[in-house]
Design a protein around this motif. Structure first.
Motif, PDB file in Angstrom:
ATOM      1  N   VAL A  50      76.497 -41.067 -27.114  1.00 40.54           N
ATOM      2  CA  VAL A  50      75.992 -40.872 -25.751  1.00 40.54           C
ATOM      3  C   VAL A  50      74.639 -40.172 -25.778  1.00 40.54           C
ATOM      4  CG1 VAL A  50      76.404 -39.644 -23.589  1.00 40.54           C
ATOM      5  CG2 VAL A  50      78.266 -40.904 -24.676  1.00 40.54           C
ATOM      6  N   CYS A  75      83.502 -35.341 -23.573  1.00 36.48           N
ATOM      7  CA  CYS A  75      82.468 -36.347 -23.301  1.00 36.48           C
ATOM      8  C   CYS A  75      82.796 -37.086 -22.001  1.00 36.48           C
ATOM      9  CB  CYS A  75      82.394 -37.307 -24.485  1.00 36.48           C
ATOM     10  SG  CYS A  75      80.890 -38.283 -24.561  1.00 36.48           S
ATOM     11  N   SER A  77      81.098 -38.453 -19.702  1.00 35.15           N
ATOM     12  CA  SER A  77      80.290 -39.602 -19.287  1.00 35.15           C
ATOM     13  C   SER A  77      80.720 -40.904 -19.945  1.00 35.15           C
ATOM     14  CB  SER A  77      78.810 -39.344 -19.583  1.00 35.15           C
ATOM     15  OG  SER A  77      78.595 -39.206 -20.974  1.00 35.15           O
TER      16      SER A  77
END
Length: 256
Positions: A50, A75, A77
């Motif tokens: 990412v 994480c 996202s």
């Protein structure tokens, strides 16, 4: 086997993430749109993907509910899916299939690699890192303890040991016809740990799991005591109580 323990695994988060960084550094892509992190674990490798490709759609795949819970927190996202890499297939041709220290656990992983390579879009990349350490004392000794202790029959029936990786030439011959470019290499890491007990803590969350899970609590205590005593002989401490854990890993990066 019991579920993975993210907290124990991440006790050595920097050391376990370093090979993922080294693998990612060799990925020859600038702006991939769809990325899958195969065997994403607690999301440490997913976070690297990412960070490097913030515009990409990144999906982590794992079959451990505990690891996926940790990954979603680490994480947020990214998207995460509970699935088994033995037969998993992407919904559309991905730009990057990335796997850090996971596929060595998958039976017949060479065939899985061939299948995954065939799903890539034009110019797509398969990037994989796997521990290649079964001949190291850390792993030879756990197998010795398994074979020589009173639990030998239990562990034989449980098939505790994973299979060693094939030689690099085997991967090359099987996978090169599927790629325009294929790089294969080994890197050996040397991790400073606090004595034999530090090595036990390192492998408890990974290589030791198939050996300890079938045992009773009393058997686990005895197994670990025997294993740690053998490690102390194989890994002499320096004057500060430090040992170096030698850890070879196999890397491969193929581009369609």
């Amino acid at each position: 086997m019991s579920d993975w323990r993210p907290g124990l695994y991440l006790k050595f988060a920097d050391e376990r993430t370093r090979p993922a960084r080294d693998l990612l550094a060799q990925v020859p892509l600038q702006d991939p749109q769809s990325i899958y992190d195969l065997g994403c674990g607690p999301g440490n490798s997913t976070a690297l993907l990412v960070e490097r490709f913030p515009q990409a759609s990144v999906t982590g795949i794992d079959n451990s509910p505990a690891m996926l819970d940790a990954a979603r927190i680490a994480c947020p996202s990214a998207r995460f899916l509970d699935d088994d890499l033995t037969d998993w297939m992407p919904d559309w041709p991905p730009a990057l299939l990335f796997s850090n220290a996971a596929l060595q656990w998958v039976p017949g992983h060479l065939g899985v690699l061939e299948r995954l390579a065939g799903t890539l879009g034009e110019g797509g990349v398969l990037a994989v890192q796997m521990p290649d350490n079964l001949m190291e004392p850390s792993h030879r000794l756990m197998q010795e303890v398994a074979e020589q202790g009173p639990w030998s029959e239990t562990l034989r029936l449980a098939s505790a040991a994973r299979d060693p990786l094939p030689a690099p030439i085997v991967y090359y011959r099987r996978l090169k016809p599927l790629f325009s470019r294929l790089d294969i290499w080994h890197t050996t890491y040397n991790h400073p740990l606090q004595g034999a007990a530090g090595i036990v803590e390192w492998v408890k969350s990974t290589g030791l799991r198939p050996y300890l899970d079938p045992l009773t609590e009393c058997e686990r205590v005895a197994f670990l005591a025997d294993y740690e005593s053998r490690l102390a002989e194989a890994y002499p401490e320096d004057d500060r109580g430090t040992v170096l854990l030698r850890f070879p890993r196999l890397f491969l990066v193929g581009q369609r």
